[in-house]
Design a protein around this motif. Sequence first.
Motif, PDB file in Angstrom:
ATOM      1  N   UNK A  46       0.842  -1.201   0.000  1.00 23.44           N
ATOM      2  CA  UNK A  46       0.000   0.000   0.000  1.00 23.44           C
ATOM      3  C   UNK A  46       0.878   1.252   0.000  1.00 23.44           C
ATOM      4  N   UNK A  47       1.935   1.255   0.794  1.00 24.13           N
ATOM      5  CA  UNK A  47       2.838   2.403   0.873  1.00 24.13           C
ATOM      6  C   UNK A  47       3.618   2.580  -0.427  1.00 24.13           C
ATOM      7  N   UNK A  48       3.992   1.469  -1.056  1.00 20.67           N
ATOM      8  CA  UNK A  48       4.707   1.524  -2.337  1.00 20.67           C
ATOM      9  C   UNK A  48       3.812   2.179  -3.388  1.00 20.67           C
ATOM     10  N   UNK A  49       2.564   1.717  -3.491  1.00 23.64           N
ATOM     11  CA  UNK A  49       1.627   2.272  -4.469  1.00 23.64           C
ATOM     12  C   UNK A  49       1.408   3.768  -4.252  1.00 23.64           C
ATOM     13  N   UNK A  50       1.244   4.161  -3.014  1.00 25.87           N
ATOM     14  CA  UNK A  50       1.013   5.579  -2.713  1.00 25.87           C
ATOM     15  C   UNK A  50       2.225   6.431  -3.114  1.00 25.87           C
ATOM     16  N   UNK A  51       3.428   5.923  -2.876  1.00 23.28           N
ATOM     17  CA  UNK A  51       4.655   6.639  -3.245  1.00 23.28           C
ATOM     18  C   UNK A  51       4.729   6.805  -4.760  1.00 23.28           C
ATOM     19  N   UNK A  52       4.512   5.723  -5.490  1.00 22.47           N
ATOM     20  CA  UNK A  52       4.576   5.750  -6.961  1.00 22.47           C
ATOM     21  C   UNK A  52       3.550   6.734  -7.518  1.00 22.47           C
ATOM     22  N   UNK A  53       2.349   6.717  -6.983  1.00 20.73           N
ATOM     23  CA  UNK A  53       1.301   7.638  -7.445  1.00 20.73           C
ATOM     24  C   UNK A  53       1.645   9.083  -7.090  1.00 20.73           C
ATOM     25  N   UNK A  54       2.145   9.313  -5.888  1.00 16.21           N
ATOM     26  CA  UNK A  54       2.446  10.673  -5.437  1.00 16.21           C
ATOM     27  C   UNK A  54       3.493  11.347  -6.323  1.00 16.21           C
ATOM     28  N   UNK A  55       4.479  10.560  -6.770  1.00 11.09           N
ATOM     29  CA  UNK A  55       5.559  11.128  -7.586  1.00 11.09           C
ATOM     30  C   UNK A  55       5.361  10.888  -9.079  1.00 11.09           C
ATOM     31  N   UNK A  56       4.243  10.263  -9.446  1.00 15.34           N
ATOM     32  CA  UNK A  56       3.927   9.986 -10.844  1.00 15.34           C
ATOM     33  C   UNK A  56       5.153   9.420 -11.572  1.00 15.34           C
ATOM     34  N   UNK A  57       5.686   8.351 -11.036  1.00 22.16           N
ATOM     35  CA  UNK A  57       6.908   7.744 -11.566  1.00 22.16           C
ATOM     36  C   UNK A  57       6.629   7.124 -12.938  1.00 22.16           C
ATOM     37  N   UNK A  58       7.244   7.659 -14.011  1.00 21.64           N
ATOM     38  CA  UNK A  58       6.946   7.224 -15.376  1.00 21.64           C
ATOM     39  C   UNK A  58       7.777   6.031 -15.852  1.00 21.64           C
ATOM     40  N   UNK A  59       8.611   5.487 -14.998  1.00 19.56           N
ATOM     41  CA  UNK A  59       9.509   4.398 -15.368  1.00 19.56           C
ATOM     42  C   UNK A  59       9.135   3.143 -14.582  1.00 19.56           C
ATOM     43  N   UNK A  60       9.674   1.995 -14.971  1.00 18.89           N
ATOM     44  CA  UNK A  60       9.338   0.757 -14.263  1.00 18.89           C
ATOM     45  C   UNK A  60       9.755   0.794 -12.792  1.00 18.89           C
ATOM     46  N   UNK A  61       8.872   0.279 -11.964  1.00 21.32           N
ATOM     47  CA  UNK A  61       9.148   0.129 -10.537  1.00 21.32           C
ATOM     48  C   UNK A  61       9.221  -1.373 -10.269  1.00 21.32           C
ATOM     49  N   UNK A  62      10.399  -1.809  -9.842  1.00 21.78           N
ATOM     50  CA  UNK A  62      10.618  -3.222  -9.559  1.00 21.78           C
ATOM     51  C   UNK A  62      10.526  -3.454  -8.059  1.00 21.78           C
ATOM     52  N   UNK A  63      10.020  -4.610  -7.683  1.00 17.38           N
ATOM     53  CA  UNK A  63       9.817  -4.936  -6.278  1.00 17.38           C
ATOM     54  C   UNK A  63      10.808  -6.010  -5.841  1.00 17.38           C
ATOM     55  N   UNK A  64      11.705  -5.646  -4.957  1.00 19.24           N
ATOM     56  CA  UNK A  64      12.688  -6.592  -4.417  1.00 19.24           C
ATOM     57  C   UNK A  64      12.064  -7.253  -3.186  1.00 19.24           C
ATOM     58  N   UNK A  65      11.134  -8.167  -3.457  1.00 18.47           N
ATOM     59  CA  UNK A  65      10.313  -8.729  -2.397  1.00 18.47           C
ATOM     60  C   UNK A  65      11.067  -9.600  -1.403  1.00 18.47           C
ATOM     61  N   UNK A  66      12.156 -10.194  -1.841  1.00 19.14           N
ATOM     62  CA  UNK A  66      12.911 -11.065  -0.933  1.00 19.14           C
ATOM     63  C   UNK A  66      14.279 -10.500  -0.585  1.00 19.14           C
ATOM     64  N   UNK A  67      14.556  -9.292  -1.037  1.00 20.27           N
ATOM     65  CA  UNK A  67      15.828  -8.660  -0.713  1.00 20.27           C
ATOM     66  C   UNK A  67      17.020  -9.183  -1.504  1.00 20.27           C
ATOM     67  N   UNK A  68      16.767  -9.969  -2.541  1.00 20.16           N
ATOM     68  CA  UNK A  68      17.869 -10.564  -3.312  1.00 20.16           C
ATOM     69  C   UNK A  68      18.688  -9.516  -4.067  1.00 20.16           C
ATOM     70  N   UNK A  69      18.015  -8.554  -4.678  1.00 16.97           N
ATOM     71  CA  UNK A  69      18.725  -7.524  -5.444  1.00 16.97           C
ATOM     72  C   UNK A  69      19.516  -6.640  -4.482  1.00 16.97           C
TER      73      UNK A  69
END
Length: 114
Positions: A46-69
Motif C-alpha cells: 500500500x505504501x509503495x503504491x502511494x509513493x509511486x502515485x504521489x511522484x507519478x513515476x513514469x519508469x518501471x518500478x521493480x519490487x525486491x520482495x525477498x531482498x535478493x537484489x
Amino acid sequence: MFLNFWASWCTPCRGEMPDIVAAYNAHHGAGLEVLAINLTDQERMKDVREFVEAFQMPFPVLLDQKGKVRKRYVLRGVPTSVFIDAQGVVRLVNPGPIAGETIQRGLAEILPAR
C-alpha cells in the motif's frame, strides 16, 4: 541505465525522486532508462503504491520482495543510485541522497554525447 534503490519510508528518497523523474523525462529520448527498485521486503505494498502515485513515476518500478537484489548490490542503505553504461559497466554509484548535479554527472557517464 540508472538504477535507484528506494523505500517509501525513506525521507531522502522522497526528496530526490522529483529530480530523478525530471532527469528521466528530459533524457528518455536519448536512451536513458530508469529502474526504481523498491525494497519491498521492508515495507507494505500500500505504501509503495502511494509513493509511486504521489511522484507519478513514469519508469518501471521493480519490487525486491525477498531482498535478493539489495543483497546482490551490497546496499548499505537507501537511497542508493547506480549508473550503468551501454556495455554494462557501472560508471557511478551514489550511496545516500543524490543531488541534481550528481545525476547530471552520472548521466554524462552513461549517455551518448550530444
